[in-house]
Design a protein around this motif. Structure first.
Motif, PDB file in Angstrom:
ATOM      1  N   ALA A   1       0.869  -1.174   0.000  1.00 50.48           N
ATOM      2  CA  ALA A   1       0.000   0.000   0.000  1.00 50.48           C
ATOM      3  C   ALA A   1       0.906   1.224   0.000  1.00 50.48           C
ATOM      4  O   ALA A   1       1.751   1.365   0.879  1.00 50.48           O
ATOM      5  N   PHE A   2       0.749   2.059  -0.991  1.00 52.32           N
ATOM      6  CA  PHE A   2       1.450   3.338  -1.013  1.00 52.32           C
ATOM      7  C   PHE A   2       0.391   4.371  -0.664  1.00 52.32           C
ATOM      8  O   PHE A   2      -0.575   4.558  -1.404  1.00 52.32           O
ATOM      9  N   VAL A   3       0.532   4.981   0.505  1.00 51.04           N
ATOM     10  CA  VAL A   3      -0.539   5.806   1.060  1.00 51.04           C
ATOM     11  C   VAL A   3      -0.255   7.278   0.862  1.00 51.04           C
ATOM     12  O   VAL A   3       0.822   7.771   1.198  1.00 51.04           O
ATOM     13  N   MET A   4      -1.232   7.974   0.289  1.00 51.10           N
ATOM     14  CA  MET A   4      -1.208   9.446   0.268  1.00 51.10           C
ATOM     15  C   MET A   4      -2.233   9.828   1.304  1.00 51.10           C
ATOM     16  O   MET A   4      -3.437   9.672   1.066  1.00 51.10           O
ATOM     17  N   GLY A   5      -1.769  10.251   2.451  1.00 47.29           N
ATOM     18  CA  GLY A   5      -2.776  10.415   3.483  1.00 47.29           C
ATOM     19  C   GLY A   5      -2.533  11.560   4.414  1.00 47.29           C
ATOM     20  O   GLY A   5      -1.422  12.046   4.543  1.00 47.29           O
ATOM     21  N   LEU A   6      -3.589  11.901   5.044  1.00 49.89           N
ATOM     22  CA  LEU A   6      -3.550  12.852   6.150  1.00 49.89           C
ATOM     23  C   LEU A   6      -2.475  13.904   5.901  1.00 49.89           C
ATOM     24  O   LEU A   6      -2.627  14.776   5.090  1.00 49.89           O
ATOM     25  N   THR A   7      -1.345  13.764   6.612  1.00 53.27           N
ATOM     26  CA  THR A   7      -0.316  14.793   6.478  1.00 53.27           C
ATOM     27  C   THR A   7       0.939  14.282   5.786  1.00 53.27           C
ATOM     28  O   THR A   7       1.987  14.912   5.885  1.00 53.27           O
ATOM     29  N   GLY A   8       0.873  13.154   5.116  1.00 53.62           N
ATOM     30  CA  GLY A   8       2.106  12.700   4.460  1.00 53.62           C
ATOM     31  C   GLY A   8       1.971  11.382   3.736  1.00 53.62           C
ATOM     32  O   GLY A   8       0.961  11.106   3.094  1.00 53.62           O
ATOM     33  N   TRP A   9       3.036  10.577   3.822  1.00 54.78           N
ATOM     34  CA  TRP A   9       3.179   9.357   3.041  1.00 54.78           C
ATOM     35  C   TRP A   9       3.234   8.124   3.923  1.00 54.78           C
ATOM     36  O   TRP A   9       3.730   8.184   5.043  1.00 54.78           O
ATOM     37  N   GLY A  10       2.761   7.010   3.362  1.00 54.77           N
ATOM     38  CA  GLY A  10       2.914   5.738   4.048  1.00 54.77           C
ATOM     39  C   GLY A  10       3.285   4.653   3.060  1.00 54.77           C
ATOM     40  O   GLY A  10       2.873   4.696   1.894  1.00 54.77           O
ATOM     41  N   HIS A  11       4.083   3.722   3.538  1.00 53.67           N
ATOM     42  CA  HIS A  11       4.395   2.533   2.732  1.00 53.67           C
ATOM     43  C   HIS A  11       4.170   1.326   3.622  1.00 53.67           C
ATOM     44  O   HIS A  11       4.761   1.222   4.694  1.00 53.67           O
ATOM     45  N   VAL A  12       3.261   0.465   3.182  1.00 55.20           N
ATOM     46  CA  VAL A  12       2.830  -0.666   4.003  1.00 55.20           C
ATOM     47  C   VAL A  12       2.960  -1.937   3.181  1.00 55.20           C
ATOM     48  O   VAL A  12       2.596  -1.953   1.997  1.00 55.20           O
ATOM     49  N   TYR A  13       3.471  -2.996   3.783  1.00 53.14           N
ATOM     50  CA  TYR A  13       3.423  -4.302   3.128  1.00 53.14           C
ATOM     51  C   TYR A  13       2.182  -5.036   3.605  1.00 53.14           C
ATOM     52  O   TYR A  13       1.721  -4.835   4.709  1.00 53.14           O
ATOM     53  N   TYR A  14       1.654  -5.908   2.754  1.00 56.25           N
ATOM     54  CA  TYR A  14       0.630  -6.850   3.172  1.00 56.25           C
ATOM     55  C   TYR A  14       1.155  -8.251   2.918  1.00 56.25           C
ATOM     56  O   TYR A  14       1.766  -8.502   1.884  1.00 56.25           O
ATOM     57  N   GLU A  15       0.916  -9.141   3.866  1.00 64.51           N
ATOM     58  CA  GLU A  15       1.070 -10.574   3.622  1.00 64.51           C
ATOM     59  C   GLU A  15      -0.238 -11.184   4.119  1.00 64.51           C
ATOM     60  O   GLU A  15      -0.412 -11.410   5.312  1.00 64.51           O
ATOM     61  N   ASN A  16      -1.160 -11.360   3.179  1.00 65.17           N
ATOM     62  CA  ASN A  16      -2.528 -11.763   3.515  1.00 65.17           C
ATOM     63  C   ASN A  16      -2.811 -13.203   3.135  1.00 65.17           C
ATOM     64  O   ASN A  16      -2.248 -13.732   2.170  1.00 65.17           O
ATOM     65  N   ASP A  17      -3.720 -13.819   3.882  1.00 62.24           N
ATOM     66  CA  ASP A  17      -4.206 -15.163   3.566  1.00 62.24           C
ATOM     67  C   ASP A  17      -5.662 -15.069   3.133  1.00 62.24           C
ATOM     68  O   ASP A  17      -6.445 -14.314   3.724  1.00 62.24           O
ATOM     69  N   TYR A  18      -6.010 -15.860   2.133  1.00 60.62           N
ATOM     70  CA  TYR A  18      -7.385 -15.881   1.622  1.00 60.62           C
ATOM     71  C   TYR A  18      -7.884 -17.311   1.584  1.00 60.62           C
ATOM     72  O   TYR A  18      -7.095 -18.261   1.474  1.00 60.62           O
ATOM     73  N   VAL A  19      -9.218 -17.464   1.668  1.00 59.08           N
ATOM     74  CA  VAL A  19      -9.794 -18.810   1.625  1.00 59.08           C
ATOM     75  C   VAL A  19     -11.074 -18.772   0.795  1.00 59.08           C
ATOM     76  O   VAL A  19     -11.778 -17.756   0.768  1.00 59.08           O
ATOM     77  N   LYS A  20     -11.356 -19.871   0.106  1.00 58.77           N
ATOM     78  CA  LYS A  20     -12.571 -19.954  -0.729  1.00 58.77           C
ATOM     79  C   LYS A  20     -13.647 -20.665   0.073  1.00 58.77           C
ATOM     80  O   LYS A  20     -13.498 -21.840   0.425  1.00 58.77           O
ATOM     81  N   GLU A  21     -14.712 -19.935   0.398  1.00 61.64           N
ATOM     82  CA  GLU A  21     -15.817 -20.492   1.184  1.00 61.64           C
ATOM     83  C   GLU A  21     -17.068 -20.469   0.317  1.00 61.64           C
ATOM     84  O   GLU A  21     -17.513 -19.400  -0.080  1.00 61.64           O
ATOM     85  N   ASP A  22     -17.637 -21.652   0.064  1.00 63.46           N
ATOM     86  CA  ASP A  22     -18.850 -21.726  -0.763  1.00 63.46           C
ATOM     87  C   ASP A  22     -18.661 -20.984  -2.083  1.00 63.46           C
ATOM     88  O   ASP A  22     -19.522 -20.238  -2.517  1.00 63.46           O
TER      89      ASP A  22
END
Lengths: 469, 244
Positions: free
Chosen positions: B136-157
């Motif tokens: 996530a490259f964030v343009m926010g509030l009063t400045g910048w953010g750089h965030v990593y995601y390591e997400n898990d997903y699952v298939k339900e129905d």
């Protein structure tokens, strides 16, 4: 062979057999027809597997290039260079050509500060986002080319901070089923100090004189293949695709679902039709991703003719509060609101095409997509940031995807020096010397006003239309 | 087409004189099997497309504080961990983090929180789960953010959902001088309500310190797992003459 042509062939075959046969009756015809139908079905399934392989190839190349970015972000130089073929090449700016994995590895280590790692110096920032891919896979699935945008945040705490912008033209090769990078050519556009930004960059004197510190510390194996001046000069890195019939935006044309006989083979033919149509929409999704990226790369460099050619004849174009321009010719007119064709020295017109949610209609005839952009502008020595959302529409014109509607909603404009916190800029109204054909479809204001731009899609989990929360 | 007719000729005559069937049952079984394999293959490609988009849906909703829409992307027992705030267990606790911790639903004038969700590296597994590394490259509030995601997903129905949202902050900085001086440190569990259910999964320092959020995937070419970063990378080698 598509379902359409296969169906026609089967009918013609049946007629020919009928004419040649004088005894034996319908059972004989049906059984002989069966062999032909089964054979045709086998061939079609083989072709569909090839089509599936093509989409999988694009996905794997995306993963490969993104893995490269994530490795160099954090100083995993060995892991990054392992993504290259043994005799791959790397070329950055006008540093020259580095040949072979060992030299590529050494270049990355040198560029990263000289330490083997994995790791970075304390306080070092080396983020390299790999964005906006245009991937063209060769028909035989053995090689591919990709154009990317490398957007970087660089620096050292208390020492320096820089924005980096580059376009890459890379090639890939598949060996034993594994995709590798065959060549990477990073056309550095700028590395600009955070203070002042890109608008304050001074021109370089010569096309060959701006070798980077890395290039000086570790000379290349060969001279650069292309020399150019970076921003503020406007240089267009060569494209791996030619305007005209671009392979990356081709996809299966919309198909009519044929009526299949109600027998065992007919049921399989119908099932194959269903899979073919599904696969066509997945293939089209990647073609549309390529299309929007191609559009963006043309806009970046003021290539208005090439950009307008990507639209349908009766397409519409709406940007901020500038009103609606109707028809391909008028789209071309609207693009000049951004500036002269080819831009001018010192003009930056970066509209990255990011974060796509592409929804191809189940019949593979049309599509909608939401994109966003973090816009970097510069004109007359003044830099700007922008942010906004696209909600676009596309049409499959007999196997070529085209833009039928472009609508850019502006979230924010801000001067580079003062930012958006208190001094966000208003949108420009309709032009008076190049006026639109219709007023804006939605009237709104940009930051400090915050507006929700309509979503073309329902919630992906609940399936419900947008709830307002 | 004529060639096909000639090939079929003897077959037709054979049938008429009481010879073998033109479509062999083994042939039909073969075709059925390859059709099933193709169906699975297409479904996997569809799965890849669905999973890759989920971080993007997430961020478009986050941009405009559509917290209910964000929370509804999770499984009922999904978890959320953003920055250093600790782990929120269950969809409704994730919703509480958002609406109590980050503010009321809906965009607020004067405040931009654009989370640009970029660069997804998607891996499908064979068991109906998937993982995505994204930025996530964030343009926010009063400045910048750089965030990593390591997400898990699952298939339900048949529907892909977030099982684990893990978004460690990498770098946050104020606009004035950016990351040269104006850095913002990580969040921590007690920074603002509501309290988490579990402590942070990992304690680390954000930029300017070094932390590499582990890659969920092996090297796409070599297949090797990620090696441990060298804590001395970049440190001066005292006493060594060839120190760089």
């Amino acid at each position: 062979m598509t379902a359409k042509s296969e169906g026609r062939k089967a009918l013609a075959m049946a007629a020919a057999i009928g004419l040649g046969l004088t005894f034996g009756g319908q059972a004989a015809i049906a059984q002989s027809g069966d062999a032909a139908r089964v054979k045709a079905l086998k061939e079609r399934i083989a072709e569909l597997n090839e089509q599936a392989r093509h989409v999988e190839d694009i996905n794997q190349i995306h993963r490969l290039q993104r893995a490269y970015g994530y490795y160099i972000d954090k100083g995993f130089w060995g892991e990054a260079s392992d993504l290259f073929d043994d005799d791959a090449t790397l070329e950055v700016g006008v540093d020259g050509v580095y040949k072979g994995k060992a030299h590529i590895h050494k270049y990355l280590v040198t560029q990263g500060g000289g330490h083997e790692g994995p790791g970075l110096e304390w306080g070092q920032l080396n983020m390299h986002m790999q964005l906006q891919p245009v991937i063209t896979v060769a028909k035989d699935g053995k090689t591919a080319k990709g154009r990317w945008r490398d957007f970087s945040l660089l620096g050292k705490y208390h020492v320096s901070a820089h924005w980096g912008d580059a376009e890459m033209e890379n090639s890939y090769i598949k060996e034993d089923g594994v995709w590798k990078i065959k060549s990477m050519h990073v056309y550095t556009n700028f590395i600009a100090p955070y203070e002042g930004g890109w608008a304050k960059l001074e021109p370089v004197e010569s096309k060959t004189g701006w070798v980077s510190e890395t290039g000086k510390a570790f000379p290349a194996d060969a001279k650069p293949t292309v020399t150019y001046k970076p921003f503020p000069n406007v240089f267009v890195p060569p494209f791996h695709y030619k305007a005209g019939r671009i392979a990356a935006i081709q996809a299966p044309a919309p198909m009519e679902m044929p009526d299949r006989p109600d027998d065992a083979i007919g049921k399989m033919e119908a099932a194959a039709d269903v899979q073919e149509l599904k696969l066509d929409t997945l293939y089209s999704e990647r073609a549309i991703e390529n299309l929007q990226a191609i559009y963006g790369f043309y806009i970046d460099k003021g290539m208005w003719d090439e950009a307008a050619a990507l639209f349908t004849k009766d397409a519409t174009y709406e940007f901020g509060q500038r009103g609606v321009y109707k028809g391909q010719k008028r789209v071309r007119d609207a693009l000049t609101l951004m500036g002269k064709e080819g831009l001018e020295e010192g003009q930056l017109n970066n509209y990255p095409m990011l974060q796509p949610i592409i929804s191809v209609a189940p019949d593979n005839k049309t599509a909608k997509a939401r994109w966003r952009s973090d816009v970097q502008l510069s004109k007359d020595g003044k830099g700007k940031w922008g942010a906004g959302v696209y909600e676009n529409e596309y049409v499959n014109v007999d196997g070529t995807w085209k833009l039928s509607k472009l609508h850019y909603y502006v979230t924010m404009w801000a001067n580079y020096d003062t930012g958006w916190y208190k001094d966000a800029l208003p949108m420009e109204p309709a032009s008076t010397d190049n006026p639109p054909d219709a007023p804006p479809t939605m009237v709104y204001e940009a930051l400090p006003k915050m507006v929700i731009f309509p979503y073309h899609y329902n919630h992906p989990v609940t399936g419900k239309p947008w709830s307002g929360e | 087409m004529l060639r096909r007719l000639l090939i079929l000729g003897p077959v037709i005559l054979g049938v008429c004189m009481g010879g073998g069937a033109a479509a062999h049952p083994d042939d039909l079984a073969d075709v059925q099997a390859s059709l099933e394999a193709l169906t699975d293959r297409v479904e996997r490609i569809q799965d890849y497309s669905d999973v890759e988009k989920l971080p993007r849906y997430y961020s478009y909703y986050v941009d405009k504080a559509q917290w209910r829409s964000v929370a509804d992307l999770f499984t009922e027992d999904g978890t959320l961990e953003i920055g250093g705030r600790g782990i929120f267990v269950g969809r409704e606790r994730a919703y509480e983090y958002l609406v109590v911790g980050l503010g009321p639903i809906g965009p607020r004038d004067g405040i931009i929180i654009d989370h640009q969700n970029l660069d997804p590296l998607t891996t499908l597994h064979d068991d109906g789960t998937a993982e995505v590394r994204a930025t996530a490259f964030v343009m926010g509030l009063t400045g910048w953010g750089h965030v990593y995601y390591e997400n898990d997903y699952v298939k339900e129905d048949g529907i892909w959902k977030i099982k684990k949202l893990h978004g460690p902050f990498n770098m946050y900085a104020s606009y004035k001088t950016g990351w040269i001086d104006d850095v913002i440190i990580n969040t921590y569990p007690e920074k603002f309500p509501p309290p988490p259910d579990l402590p942070p999964s990992v304690i680390y320092l954000t930029y300017p310190s070094y932390y590499a959020e582990p890659f969920h995937y092996p090297n796409p070419v070599t297949g090797k797992p990620m090696p441990k970063p060298d804590p001395a990378a970049g440190a001066l080698d005292y006493g060594k003459e060839d120190a760089q």
